[in-house]
Design a protein around this motif. Structure first.
Motif, short mmCIF file in Angstrom:
data_model
loop_
_atom_site.label_atom_id
_atom_site.label_comp_id
_atom_site.label_asym_id
_atom_site.label_seq_id
_atom_site.Cartn_x
_atom_site.Cartn_y
_atom_site.Cartn_z
N ARG A 95 67.50 -17.30 18.65
CA ARG A 95 66.59 -17.95 19.61
C ARG A 95 65.39 -17.06 19.92
NH1 ARG A 95 68.00 -22.22 18.03
NH2 ARG A 95 69.97 -23.07 18.64
N THR A 96 65.61 -15.76 20.00
CA THR A 96 64.50 -14.84 20.25
C THR A 96 63.47 -14.93 19.14
OG1 THR A 96 65.96 -13.34 21.46
CG2 THR A 96 63.89 -12.41 20.62
N TRP A 97 63.94 -14.85 17.89
CA TRP A 97 63.03 -14.97 16.75
C TRP A 97 62.42 -16.37 16.67
CZ3 TRP A 97 60.47 -11.66 13.97
CH2 TRP A 97 60.92 -10.34 13.90
N GLU A 98 63.22 -17.38 16.95
CA GLU A 98 62.73 -18.75 16.89
C GLU A 98 61.54 -18.94 17.84
OE1 GLU A 98 64.79 -23.10 17.00
OE2 GLU A 98 65.26 -21.77 18.68
N LYS A 99 61.64 -18.40 19.02
CA LYS A 99 60.56 -18.53 20.00
C LYS A 99 59.30 -17.82 19.51
CE LYS A 99 59.46 -17.51 24.82
NZ LYS A 99 59.91 -16.89 26.05
N PHE A 100 59.44 -16.60 19.03
CA PHE A 100 58.29 -15.84 18.56
C PHE A 100 57.63 -16.52 17.36
CE2 PHE A 100 56.45 -12.63 15.72
CZ PHE A 100 55.46 -12.12 16.55
N VAL A 101 58.43 -16.90 16.38
CA VAL A 101 57.89 -17.54 15.18
C VAL A 101 57.24 -18.88 15.52
CG1 VAL A 101 58.48 -18.49 12.90
CG2 VAL A 101 59.46 -16.30 13.63
N THR A 102 57.86 -19.66 16.39
CA THR A 102 57.28 -20.93 16.80
C THR A 102 55.91 -20.73 17.43
OG1 THR A 102 59.44 -21.96 17.13
CG2 THR A 102 57.58 -22.96 18.29
N THR A 103 55.81 -19.78 18.33
CA THR A 103 54.54 -19.51 19.00
C THR A 103 53.45 -19.18 17.98
OG1 THR A 103 55.67 -18.76 20.99
CG2 THR A 103 53.38 -18.05 20.72
#
Length: 172
Positions: A95-103
Motif C-alpha cells: 500500500r505504501t508503494w501503491e500510494k507513491f506510484v499512483t501519485t
C-alpha cells in the motif's frame, strides 16, 4: 534475545539496558528502515519535478538502501513477514508503494507523459508487483549488491512501454 545478542557478538548485559525485548529491537530496526526510506523519498523530490524520473529514482535509491544497509533489509523483512506482531504500526509495504506510484503516475498522465489510454490503476499494480518481485529475487539469491541496478531497470522497462512518444519541437 540471548540468541540475537550472541549472534551480534554482544553480551546480554550490553544490550538489555537499551532493548528490553526482541520486539523493542525489531521496532528500532523498523524505525531505521522507515527513516532511510523517507530520506530516499526526500532525495527523489529534491532531484526532479518529472514524475516518471521520480519513479525511476525512487527505485534506484531504495535499491541503494537495500544494497548498503543490512538494517534496511532487516526492516523490510520484518515488515513483510512479521507485520502481525506489530499491531501498533500500519505495516503494508504494498500500500505504501501503491500510494507513491499512483501519485507519480497520475501526475505523469496529467502532464501528458503517458501514452493515451494507459490504465493507470493497472500500471500501478504492475510496477509495484514488479518491484516487490525483484526485491524477493534479490533476497532469494542474496544479490543485494545488484539491488539498485535491478530495481531501477525494472521500473524503467515498464515505463518505456507506456511513455508518450516525444513531441516534435515546434518550428520557429
Amino acid at each position: 534475545m540471548a540468541q540475537i545478542v550472541d549472534d551480534a557478538g554482544l553480551s546480554l548485559e550490553q544490550v538489555a539496558p537499551l532493548y528490553s525485548s526482541v520486539h523493542t529491537i525489531a521496532s528500532a530496526i523498523l524505525d531505521h528502515e522507515r527513516g532511510s526510506m523517507h530520506a530516499a523519498q526526500e532525495r527523489v523530490f529534491e532531484a526532479t519535478d518529472d514524475p516518471l524520473e521520480r519513479l525511476t529514482l525512487a527505485f534506484r535509491f531504495v535499491g541503494e538502501n537495500l544494497a548498503t544497509d543490512m538494517l534496511v533489509r532487516a526492516g523490510v523483512r520484518i515488515a513483510y513477514e512479521s507485520r502481525d506482531l506489530f499491531p501498533e504500526r500500519r505495516l503494508d509495504p504494498f500500500r505504501t508503494w501503491e500510494k507513491f506510484v499512483t501519485t507519480q503516475l497520475v501526475a505523469a498522465e496529467s502532464k501528458g507523459l503517458l501514452r493515451a489510454g494507459v490504465d493507470v490503476a493497472g500500471l500501478v499494480w504492475i510496477i509495484v508487483a514488479a518491484g516487490m518481485g525483484t526485491k524477493d529475487l534479490l533476497a532469494f539469491h542474496d544479490t543485494w549488491d545488484e539491488a539498485s541496478i535491478r530495481l531501477e531497470a525494472t521500473v524503467a522497462a515498464v515505463l518505456d512501454l507506456v511513455r508518450a512518444p516525444p513531441q516534435p519541437e515546434a518550428m520557429p
